[in-house]
Write an enzyme that holds these catalytic residues in place. Structure first.
Site, mmCIF file in Angstrom:
data_model
loop_
_atom_site.group_PDB
_atom_site.id
_atom_site.type_symbol
_atom_site.label_atom_id
_atom_site.label_comp_id
_atom_site.label_asym_id
_atom_site.label_seq_id
_atom_site.Cartn_x
_atom_site.Cartn_y
_atom_site.Cartn_z
ATOM 1 N N CYS A 53 -58.490 36.793 -2.938
ATOM 2 C CA CYS A 53 -59.855 36.546 -3.101
ATOM 3 C C CYS A 53 -60.199 37.702 -3.053
ATOM 4 O O CYS A 53 -60.468 38.595 -2.677
ATOM 5 C CB CYS A 53 -59.727 35.334 -2.203
ATOM 6 S SG CYS A 53 -61.062 34.697 -2.695
ATOM 7 N N ASP B 54 -61.526 31.888 6.645
ATOM 8 C CA ASP B 54 -62.582 31.029 6.607
ATOM 9 C C ASP B 54 -63.182 30.028 7.940
ATOM 10 O O ASP B 54 -64.544 29.942 8.245
ATOM 11 C CB ASP B 54 -62.851 29.910 4.847
ATOM 12 C CG ASP B 54 -63.260 30.687 3.744
ATOM 13 O OD1 ASP B 54 -62.666 31.264 3.605
ATOM 14 O OD2 ASP B 54 -64.632 30.932 3.275
HETATM 15 C C1 RUB Z 1 -63.805 33.444 0.056
HETATM 16 C C2 RUB Z 1 -62.456 33.249 0.911
HETATM 17 C C3 RUB Z 1 -62.455 34.859 1.690
HETATM 18 C C4 RUB Z 1 -63.324 34.451 2.848
HETATM 19 C C5 RUB Z 1 -63.731 35.222 3.708
HETATM 20 O O1 RUB Z 1 -63.195 31.421 -0.558
HETATM 21 O O2 RUB Z 1 -61.563 32.678 0.828
HETATM 22 O O3 RUB Z 1 -61.668 35.156 2.089
HETATM 23 O O4 RUB Z 1 -64.366 33.353 2.789
HETATM 24 O O5 RUB Z 1 -64.779 35.979 3.217
HETATM 25 P P1 RUB Z 1 -64.644 31.581 -1.445
HETATM 26 P P2 RUB Z 1 -66.016 36.831 4.313
HETATM 27 O O6 RUB Z 1 -65.242 32.663 -3.278
HETATM 28 O O7 RUB Z 1 -63.859 30.150 -2.462
HETATM 29 O O8 RUB Z 1 -66.167 31.283 -0.976
HETATM 30 O O9 RUB Z 1 -65.269 37.858 4.435
HETATM 31 O O10 RUB Z 1 -66.076 37.701 3.133
HETATM 32 O O11 RUB Z 1 -66.383 35.963 5.022
#
Ligand code: RUB
Length: 307
Positions: free
Chosen positions: A130, A199
């Protein structure tokens, strides 16, 4: 007429124009501050009502975002607990709380990068899934420190957030291999470590991240590849401490198949749960911690989330 900043931001979050837990939280905090600055009321009661309405709108934008919830709760608490009656001064309270939160978030990101970059060895291959801005920031730090490493990243169906990761890595000159999600097992033996964002972190130390993360963790364990979660501590969800399950957002079917046959059942959970036993460590602003110790670390560092 001025646009409602909470509704406008919630819409962008829902459509994933703003993506990733950090960016979602930053946008929501900014919306709260803008909304406070736009208020026309001079009654504290009305002002609080406006803030609570914005909170509801933003909370409903995506379900699995405790960092956003912790931030907004903190901002509103500061207004509620302030004996001040002047709305103008309370707007200042919202601004100060928002700015402090954003600054702390930025400091945590930098601290996490400093700590985590030490785990990226020269000539190593790093697997990620991701797009996590906390993960890519860590990798950028490692690169700045002169480390030479390669990245393997999944495309991340259905919305291809892996493309954002791949582009960011290419931009900083990291050799990057892009694979379909189902090739995770195929490549896991060829990498040195796997890192993902988060998240949400539950009170048991389980981690919720993009759908497919738990498969990456499972496969990493089978291949004896260390699997780390890179996350700010404030993604901890205090509600899980008191029995609530972290809700897993389920998104629309058309993200997977636009004109699917009418009787077909399509399920599209956005996140999944990775059990703590599969996690080598959570790399956070307090260091590399065991997922088992999350509640204790939270009590020590951010006891206000339990209020
Ligand atoms: C994004 C996702 C990321 C976390 C952490 O999912 O799963 O790994 O949100 O991101 P989506 P960060 O694209 O559905 O939002 O480290 O930028 O907080």
């Amino acid at each position: 007429m001025l646009q409602d900043p909470a509704r406008a931001t919630a819409e962008k979050i829902r459509k994933l124009e703003i993506q990733g837990a950090r960016n979602v939280a930053i946008a929501a905090i900014t919306a709260m501050e803008t909304l406070a600055n736009q208020t026309k009321t001079d009654s504290k009661k009305e002002f609080l009502k406006e803030l609570l309405k914005a909170k509801e709108t933003l909370f409903a934008s995506r379900e699995t975002e405790p960092l956003m919830r912790n931030a907004i709760r903190l901002i509103i608490n500061q207004v509620e607990e302030n004996p001040e009656k002047s709305v103008r001064k309370l707007v200042g309270t919202v601004s100060a709380a928002s700015q402090r939160f954003l600054m702390d978030l930025e400091n945590s990101k930098e601290r996490i990068a400093e700590i985590g970059a030490k785990r990226i060895r020269n000539k190593s291959v790093v697997f990620t899934h991701c797009h996590s801005s906390t993960v890519t920031n860590l990798l950028k730090k490692a690169k700045q420190e002169g480390k030479n490493f390669d990245v393997v990243c999944t495309e991340t169906r259905p919305l291809f957030q892996g493309r954002i990761t791949a582009k960011e890595m290419l931009d900083i000159g990291v050799k990057t291999t892009f694979i379909v999600d189902s090739a995770t097992r195929f490549f896991m033996n060829q990498v040195d470590l796997a890192i993902v964002g988060a998240d949400a972190i539950t009170s048991e130390g389980n981690v919720i991240n993009k759908i497919g993360t738990s498969t990456v963790a499972l496969v990493a364990q089978e291949a004896r590849t260390p699997f780390y979660v890179i996350s700010e501590l404030l993604k901890f969800d205090p509600d899980t401490m008191y029995g609530d399950y972290e809700k897993i957002e389920e998104r629309g079917a058309t993200e997977i198949w636009e004109d699917s046959p009418s009787k077909l059942i399509i399920r599209n959970p956005a996140f999944d749960v990775t059990r703590r036993d599969f996690i080598h460590g959570i790399i956070c602003e307090e260091g590399i911690i065991s997922p088992h110790s999350i509640t204790e670390v939270m009590h020590r560092k951010y006891s206000w989330v339990f209020k």
